[in-house]
Design a protein around this motif. Structure first.
Motif, short mmCIF file in Angstrom:
data_model
loop_
_atom_site.label_atom_id
_atom_site.label_comp_id
_atom_site.label_asym_id
_atom_site.label_seq_id
_atom_site.Cartn_x
_atom_site.Cartn_y
_atom_site.Cartn_z
N GLN A 218 0.81 -1.22 0.00
CA GLN A 218 0.00 0.00 0.00
C GLN A 218 0.85 1.27 0.00
OE1 GLN A 218 -3.20 0.35 3.05
NE2 GLN A 218 -4.45 0.53 1.21
N HIS A 219 2.17 1.13 -0.06
CA HIS A 219 3.08 2.29 -0.04
C HIS A 219 2.93 3.12 1.22
CE1 HIS A 219 4.49 1.59 -4.11
NE2 HIS A 219 3.27 1.65 -4.59
N THR A 220 2.75 2.45 2.35
CA THR A 220 2.70 3.15 3.62
C THR A 220 3.84 2.70 4.54
OG1 THR A 220 1.10 1.52 4.46
CG2 THR A 220 0.21 3.57 3.53
N SER A 221 4.89 2.16 3.95
CA SER A 221 6.01 1.61 4.74
C SER A 221 7.00 2.65 5.21
CB SER A 221 6.76 0.56 3.90
OG SER A 221 7.47 1.21 2.85
N GLY A 222 7.11 3.76 4.47
CA GLY A 222 8.15 4.75 4.76
C GLY A 222 9.50 4.42 4.17
N ILE A 223 9.60 3.27 3.46
CA ILE A 223 10.88 2.89 2.84
C ILE A 223 11.15 3.81 1.65
CG2 ILE A 223 12.10 1.06 1.60
CD1 ILE A 223 10.48 -0.95 3.24
N PRO A 224 12.35 4.37 1.55
CA PRO A 224 12.63 5.34 0.49
C PRO A 224 12.72 4.72 -0.90
CG PRO A 224 14.59 4.95 1.81
CD PRO A 224 13.47 4.23 2.49
N MET B 45 -7.60 -5.92 -1.60
CA MET B 45 -6.93 -5.16 -2.65
C MET B 45 -7.61 -3.81 -2.87
SD MET B 45 -5.85 -6.71 -6.34
CE MET B 45 -4.14 -6.47 -6.84
N ARG B 46 -8.93 -3.78 -2.71
CA ARG B 46 -9.70 -2.57 -2.96
C ARG B 46 -9.92 -1.73 -1.70
NH1 ARG B 46 -14.09 -3.81 -7.61
NH2 ARG B 46 -15.26 -2.28 -6.40
N THR B 47 -9.28 -2.10 -0.61
CA THR B 47 -9.33 -1.29 0.62
C THR B 47 -8.23 -0.24 0.52
OG1 THR B 47 -10.15 -3.17 1.89
CG2 THR B 47 -9.20 -1.33 3.13
N THR B 48 -8.62 1.03 0.39
CA THR B 48 -7.69 2.07 -0.04
C THR B 48 -7.39 3.11 1.04
OG1 THR B 48 -9.47 3.49 -0.88
CG2 THR B 48 -8.52 1.87 -2.42
N VAL B 49 -6.33 3.84 0.78
CA VAL B 49 -6.01 5.06 1.53
C VAL B 49 -5.94 6.20 0.51
CG1 VAL B 49 -4.77 3.84 3.35
CG2 VAL B 49 -3.52 4.62 1.33
#
Length: 356
Positions: free
Chosen positions: A122-128, A278-282
């Motif tokens: 979900q691209h909420t990891s904070g990894i650069p 998969m369709r649960t979004t931010v």
């Protein structure tokens, strides 16, 4: 149809200069070498469109439904395999990255024991991001191992605490690809081919083998510039390992329509429980878009949303998706638009096709 063109699954005659064709023509007038689209009406009937030229040097025609590099649409394929493994009980979305890749993800403010698989997808990891450290001069010729890409990213400090924000990072999906390989004991490309491409009959879609810089089937040439105002350079021949699980694949617009249609409209790829995840979004800050697990939703001018992803890789940009009613559209152009108007222009053609 031009000689050597790829026939869409089921074709019917498109009215001349309909709104989708007009949209592609406008993209070419605004500077795109070529634009291609495929639109499916939800009942299996497909229209394909082309505009511009397939080769700036020769003036060759654009191959209808030609292959293109699909960039970050690859992320959806990667996410589907991870979610299949979730359904099989082999991966837990709430488990840490360290559960599957122990000790690999370490850096300033970065701890793989505190980042979950869900946060990667979900691209909420904070990894650069790693891509900012790779020059355009390296892109065509250099081969990267996936762990090379991770190492580049881990030289930077964390962007934020895991789960606190959303920020797009290709590194997340390289790590997701490594998890797939660790859990299955097989190469990522093989798992995508077995679990998705062959399963739903994507005849013009593949994950290029290491060192393969070419595009197999008829295709428009791809062009790239580093910044606005520079001349376009031919970037068709490219080692796509720089993108791997985040963006290495090649496909056609009609195959992408089939993929997103089967993904969201059937149980062939994922069970309902995994499709719901998969369709649960931010929300994506500063936009009207939302991001799920390797899947984006965008609003339509005619109401509702469509689900897809999109991708940019030097030489090509693709945008598209499917509506809940089953209408599908994908649009490709043969250079990455440098200005916001160009980016919005591609999205506008998708909207036109899905609202038509």
């Amino acid at each position: 149809m031009t000689a050597g063109a790829l026939a869409p699954p089921t074709a019917f005659a498109a009215p001349k200069q309909d709104t989708v064709q007009q949209g592609l023509n406008a993209l070419v007038r605004e500077g795109q070498p070529a634009a291609l689209a495929s639109v499916e009406d939800g009942e299996g009937r497909t229209r394909t469109y082309v505009a511009g030229v397939g080769n700036l040097a020769t003036g060759a025609k654009v191959p209808r439904d030609g292959q293109v590099r699909i960039g970050s649409n690859t992320k959806t394929f990667t996410a589907v395999v991870v979610l299949q493994l979730v359904g099989e009980g082999k991966v837990d979305l709430e488990a840490s990255v360290d559960t599957y890749l122990p000790g690999l993800v370490r850096g300033e403010g970065i701890d793989g024991g505190r980042i979950t698989v869900r946060q990667l997808l979900q691209h909420t990891s904070g990894i650069p991001e790693y891509g900012d450290d790779i020059s355009d001069e390296e892109l065509p010729h250099r081969y990267f191992e996936p762990r090379d890409l991770v190492d580049i990213a881990l030289k930077h400090k964390a962007e934020f605490e895991p789960g606190k924000k959303w920020s797009y990072s290709n590194t997340n999906y390289v790590l997701a690809g490594l998890i797939i390989q660790k859990v299955t004991g097989r190469p990522l490309a093989e798992e995508i081919d077995r679990r998705i491409i062959k399963k739903i009959g994507l005849r013009h879609t593949y994950f290029p083998a290491p060192g393969d810089k070419s595009i197999r089937e008829p295709h428009p040439r791809g062009y790239h510039r580093t910044k606005a105002g520079e001349p376009l350079r031919d970037f068709t021949e490219l080692d796509p390992s720089v993108a791997w699980a985040a963006g290495q694949m090649i496909s056609t617009n009609s195959d992408l329509n089939r993929f997103f249609g089967k993904l969201l409209g059937s149980d062939l790829l994922l069970a309902e429980a995994q499709r719901t995840q998969m369709r649960t979004t931010v929300p994506i800050e500063g936009t009207r878009f939302h991001y799920g697990l390797g899947l984006m939703s965008r609003p339509l001018s005619c109401g509702g949303v469509y689900w897809g992803h999109g991708g940019d890789i030097a030489g090509y940009e693709t945008r598209g998706g499917v509506t809940d009613a089953g209408r599908a559209a994908n649009v490709a152009v043969t250079s990455i638009p440098m200005e916001e108007a160009g980016i919005n222009g591609v999205l506008k053609v998708v909207d036109t096709a899905l609202c038509g």
